[in-house]
Design a protein around this motif. Structure first.
Motif, mmCIF file in Angstrom:
data_model
loop_
_atom_site.group_PDB
_atom_site.id
_atom_site.type_symbol
_atom_site.label_atom_id
_atom_site.label_comp_id
_atom_site.label_asym_id
_atom_site.label_seq_id
_atom_site.Cartn_x
_atom_site.Cartn_y
_atom_site.Cartn_z
ATOM 1 N N GLY A 3 -5.675 -6.175 -11.669
ATOM 2 C CA GLY A 3 -4.258 -6.440 -11.966
ATOM 3 C C GLY A 3 -4.090 -7.122 -13.315
ATOM 4 N N ASN A 4 -4.931 -8.103 -13.587
ATOM 5 C CA ASN A 4 -4.816 -8.834 -14.850
ATOM 6 C C ASN A 4 -5.132 -7.951 -16.060
ATOM 7 O OD1 ASN A 4 -3.908 -11.261 -13.840
ATOM 8 N ND2 ASN A 4 -5.966 -12.055 -13.466
ATOM 9 N N ASN B 108 1.509 -3.867 -6.969
ATOM 10 C CA ASN B 108 0.122 -3.449 -7.212
ATOM 11 C C ASN B 108 -0.122 -3.366 -8.716
ATOM 12 O OD1 ASN B 108 1.073 -0.816 -8.151
ATOM 13 N ND2 ASN B 108 1.575 -0.445 -6.012
ATOM 14 N N PRO B 109 -1.368 -3.181 -9.132
ATOM 15 C CA PRO B 109 -1.663 -3.185 -10.575
ATOM 16 C C PRO B 109 -0.847 -2.167 -11.382
ATOM 17 C CG PRO B 109 -3.697 -3.515 -9.383
ATOM 18 C CD PRO B 109 -2.637 -3.224 -8.342
ATOM 19 N N THR C 13 -2.046 -13.464 -5.974
ATOM 20 C CA THR C 13 -3.494 -13.254 -6.004
ATOM 21 C C THR C 13 -3.855 -11.812 -5.672
ATOM 22 O OG1 THR C 13 -3.805 -15.535 -5.349
ATOM 23 C CG2 THR C 13 -5.683 -14.075 -5.041
ATOM 24 N N ARG C 14 -3.180 -11.237 -4.642
ATOM 25 C CA ARG C 14 -3.552 -9.894 -4.183
ATOM 26 C C ARG C 14 -2.906 -8.794 -5.025
ATOM 27 N NH1 ARG C 14 -8.145 -10.632 -1.250
ATOM 28 N NH2 ARG C 14 -7.810 -12.287 0.258
ATOM 29 N N ILE C 15 -2.408 -9.148 -6.185
ATOM 30 C CA ILE C 15 -1.984 -8.143 -7.158
ATOM 31 C C ILE C 15 -2.802 -8.369 -8.433
ATOM 32 C CG2 ILE C 15 -0.049 -7.149 -8.424
ATOM 33 C CD1 ILE C 15 1.784 -8.506 -6.299
ATOM 34 N N ALA D 263 -7.343 -1.439 -8.892
ATOM 35 C CA ALA D 263 -6.803 -0.158 -8.430
ATOM 36 C C ALA D 263 -6.698 0.788 -9.612
ATOM 37 C CB ALA D 263 -5.433 -0.371 -7.795
ATOM 38 N N VAL D 264 -6.386 2.034 -9.328
ATOM 39 C CA VAL D 264 -6.253 3.029 -10.392
ATOM 40 C C VAL D 264 -4.922 2.792 -11.113
ATOM 41 C CG1 VAL D 264 -6.182 5.481 -10.921
ATOM 42 C CG2 VAL D 264 -7.559 4.664 -9.010
#
Lengths: 197, 608
Positions: free
Chosen positions: B18-19, B146-147, B174-176, B181-182
């Motif tokens: 994500g970051n 999501n990312p 945190t969970r992003i 992920a793609v």
């Protein structure tokens, strides 16, 4: 669709291995999600990484839903067993890292607990450190683990993608020894299956 | 180069954290200036920009704290450039003073502030929901899930910000931020030109602020009436049960429904302030049951319930307000399924995890200089007859001194709070006050508190644990890092305040450190020990292979006094049938445990 939990201790390369599997899936145009959990310690804390390949939205694997648990350390493998399906497979490197809180109390590593908990599942023992040592580079232990993981067939990924993903994470000079490690890892599952028959 | 993939062509797909997606997002959005103070779960953004900033045409710097970072961004945006400021959720508290003013003044170039919230407090002191801060200061609030959305929302957020002349807060969790992920790339946009004009609304004296207040509400209304009102929201599915959800909580809803074998209409909110109440109320009116699934507080829930009250709409509601959905901790499929099982009146009891595994507390790394500092500090206090000191500590790796065996950590609220609280403790406490802070935290928020302590004549011992890096977030530079930056010397800062009793130690030198600590503890006024030794992880990266060594316990010499494991307690030690051993895989070779002050029997030796 497949869900895999990777569990170990900070510094063991758990995240790197999980990422190789995720990247290999993405190379095959599959959807992949990965999330990691670690505390505030830089080294020596517990780490678990969830990887899911397929049409998922939740990166976190629900309780009792993982198909595979890849343990890099015995106690951390046991800690994450709750995520594993009843008929899920544990791939375990028999490595022990003693929690400091146990050492301070002069407690031995909890072998009985570990045996008792693992008994309920199909466990594939991988002497990754031993094999890596024989290959002359102890850092390839995780590649041995990847080989064993791949040879279960549960991932549903092509070997060529896994090899490319490993390659992408390594300098060229380490390439050959890692390929050997992968080959050694691949032998473990068929060998243990033959033995149980 | 490690992050080069982020410079890839439009249309490329990469497996991104994500970051990392955030960095790609600001590159695509044509951002010119970015700043931060490192904080998990947002730290990697800064790590990448530090390496890649120049090549992306982004002027990036690590600021001494989040408030400075926000002001850097605000200045750039006032001249028409796009700026991006990011931090962990509690960092926004530090930046709050100027964040309120930023929303008041408005922006010319787009300005986006990213807050990475940490539900479940994986690495934080609280799980505050910063959407409330966004609404409080009246910035726009966006919530990606999501990312991919994180990247896409950031790109759109800059357009929205420029359209409305208003800052946008993007709330990640945190969970992003820490999910991989793609992510599919878009096309980088051209950067804005610097075009500064004097603007009284940037000078918030009462007269100007009075006018800005009116314009602030106009900007919010402008967003509400624009195409952006429902641009970030999505509704699908057919059922008379409506689930209103957002952020990472959304990711768990469908899998939870499938576990229960139920269906629902899903309204995924992407902009939660200002909320598209018109669109949402249309959906609420059609539904029989309305469920709110959010991570954090009942932020959307409260706004929708207020609207329902205004419009006299009554439905069966299920949310945090009536205890149907849990208030605390991050969501997951099992927790959402468990909440939804009450809505659908079916059973769902997730099987609990396998229990019994002994805990593994986080520990200082083998070789960590903080361990040596805590060890000698404790020894010095014991020798001086100081039995139960009050030991305020601060935010960093050294907070782990709270755990056994050191137990040096009696107060830790926020960055810099060790020194502020030490003034308070020394004002009233009968106990000796010995306080611990790291170098980066000292620069971030420790200096004003130390000025206060000296000025007001407080008597305590402050230990500045100087490892020359922001270690806990992954080793970011500090104001001591040089070159290419100007080095700020901690000792000069401390002496410059006027403090006379300043001592420097190398914690690896236990003998000298012990004597120095005892001297410092004898002081009857404010004294400072600067414990200076590079972070072991950083030092290891530079060490040539020839210098690597490991230690072992000579069982013939070991008397089993257990001082090493009880009091020094390196993570590389373990016991087996009463014998102390050293795990060679973990040993850092720092040699501190072989000192007579740890092992008086010289039983710890180098493996030849």
């Amino acid at each position: 669709m497949v869900s895999i939990v990777f569990a170990g201790v900070g510094g063991q390369g758990v995240i790197t291995v999980a990422m190789i599997i995720g990247k290999a899936a993405v190379m095959e145009e599959r959807n992949a999600l990965m999330t990691e959990l670690h505390g505030m310690a830089q080294r020596g804390g517990r780490i678990s990484v969830d990887v899911r390949i397929g049409d998922y939205r939740s990166a976190i694997i629900p309780i009792r839903s993982a198909d595979l648990l890849v343990g890099f350390e015995e106690l951390e493998a046991v800690r994450n067993l709750g995520k594993l399906r009843k008929d899920g497979i544990v791939i375990l490197n028999r490595r022990r890292v003693h929690p400091v809180s146990m050492t301070i109390r002069k407690m031995d590593y909890p072998d009985d607990l570990i045996r008792e908990q693992l008994e309920k599942f199909q466990v594939i023992d991988v002497d990754a450190d031993g094999i890596a040592f024989k290959l002359g580079n102890k850092r390839v232990a995780n590649t041995v683990m990847i080989g064993a993981l791949h040879s279960t067939g549960v991932l549903g990924l092509r070997e060529e993608s896994i090899i490319r993903a490993i390659q992408g994470s390594l300098p060229d000079k380490l390439w050959e020894v890692n390929m050997k490690a992968l080959e050694e890892g691949k032998k473990i599952v068929p060998l243990q299956a033959a033995r149980t028959k | 180069m490690p992050y080069d993939v982020l410079l890839g062509q439009e249309g490329k797909k990469e497996f991104l954290l994500g970051n990392e997606a955030v960095v790609r997002g600001i590159y695509e959005a044509g951002v010119s200036v970015a700043s931060t103070y490192p904080g998990t779960p947002s730290s990697e953004i800064g790590d990448i920009l530090y390496v890649l900033g120049n090549r992306m045409g982004i002027k990036f710097e690590f600021a001494t704290n989040e408030k400075v970072a926000l002001e850097i961004g605000a200045a750039a945006a006032s001249g028409g450039l796009r700026s991006f400021v990011f931090m962990k959720h509690v960092g926004l508290n530090v930046a709050m003073d100027s964040f309120v003013s930023l929303a008041e003044s408005g922006v010319r170039g787009g300005m986006v502030v990213l807050s990475a919230d940490d539900p479940s407090m994986h690495s934080s002191q609280s799980e505050q929901d910063n959407r409330y801060i966004g609404k409080f200061v009246k910035s726009v609030v966006l919530e990606p899930s999501n990312p991919q959305e994180l990247k896409d929302f950031i790109v759109a957020a800059f357009d929205l910000s420029e359209f409305a002349g208003h800052p946008v807060l993007v709330r990640s969790t945190t969970r992003i931020s820490h999910v991989r992920a793609v992510v599919k790339f878009g096309k980088p946009r051209e950067k804005n030109e610097w075009n500064y004009r004097k603007n009284p609304s940037l000078v918030l004296i009462p007269e100007n602020a009075y006018k800005a207040q009116e314009s602030l509400w106009q900007r919010i209304v402008k967003v509400s009436k624009s195409k952006y009102a429902n641009y970030f929201n999505r509704t699908y599915g057919s059922s008379d049960t409506l689930i209103i959800t957002s952020g990472s909580a959304y990711n768990y809803v469908e899998e939870a429904l499938s576990k229960l074998m139920k269906e629902a209409r899903i309204l995924k909110v992407g902009m939660s302030f200002p909320l598209d109440t018109e669109g949402i109320m249309q959906e609420v009116r059609k539904a029989e049951k309305v469920v709110f699934v959010e991570e954090g507080g009942p932020f959307i829930e409260e706004q929708v319930l207020a609207e329902c009250a205004l419009q006299s709409v009554s439905k069966k509601f299920y949310g945090k307000s009536n205890g149907m959905v849990p208030y605390s901790y991050e969501m997951d499929v099992d927790r959402v399924a468990s909440s939804l099982s009450r809505v659908f009146e079916v059973d769902y009891e997730p099987v609990q995890s396998a229990g019994g595994a002994p805990n593994r507390e986080p520990v200082l790394c083998p070789g960590c200089p903080h361990r040596a500092t805590y060890y000698v500090a404790t020894l010095a206090m014991r020798q001086k007859g100081i039995r139960s000191p009050i030991a305020p500590t601060d935010i960093g790796c050294y907070t782990l001194g709270f755990y056994d065996p050191y137990r040096l950590g009696d107060f830790c609220y926020s960055m810099g709070s060790s020194i502020g609280s030490s003034s308070g403790f020394s004002m009233v406490a009968k106990e000796k006050v010995i306080s611990f802070i790291g170098d980066s935290t000292f620069f971030h928020a420790g200096i004003p508190a130390l000025v206060n302590a000296y000025h007001n004549n407080h008597n305590f011992l402050l230990v500045i644990m100087d490892n020359s890096t922001t270690a806990m977030t992954g080793g970011q530079p500090t104001p001591e890092t040089s070159p290419p930056f100007n080095r700020v010397d901690i000792e000069s800062v401390v002496r410059g305040i006027g403090i006379k009793d300043v001592f420097i130690i190398d914690p690896y030198d236990l003998k000298d450190s012990l004597e120095t600590f005892k001297k410092a503890l004898s002081s009857e006024r404010l004294s400072v020990v600067i414990s200076r030794r590079e972070c072991a992880l950083e030092a290891d990266r530079k060490k040539p292979l020839s210098e690597l060594k490991v230690f072992q316990v000579n069982q013939d010499k070991c008397t089993r006094c257990y001082n090493c494991i009880r009091n020094f307690s390196c993570a590389a030690f373990y016991t087996e049938e009463g014998r102390v051993k050293i795990d060679p895989e973990l040993c850092d070779g720092c040699s501190v445990c072989s000192e007579p002050l740890v092992c008086p029997f010289n039983a710890i030796e180098v493996v030849e």
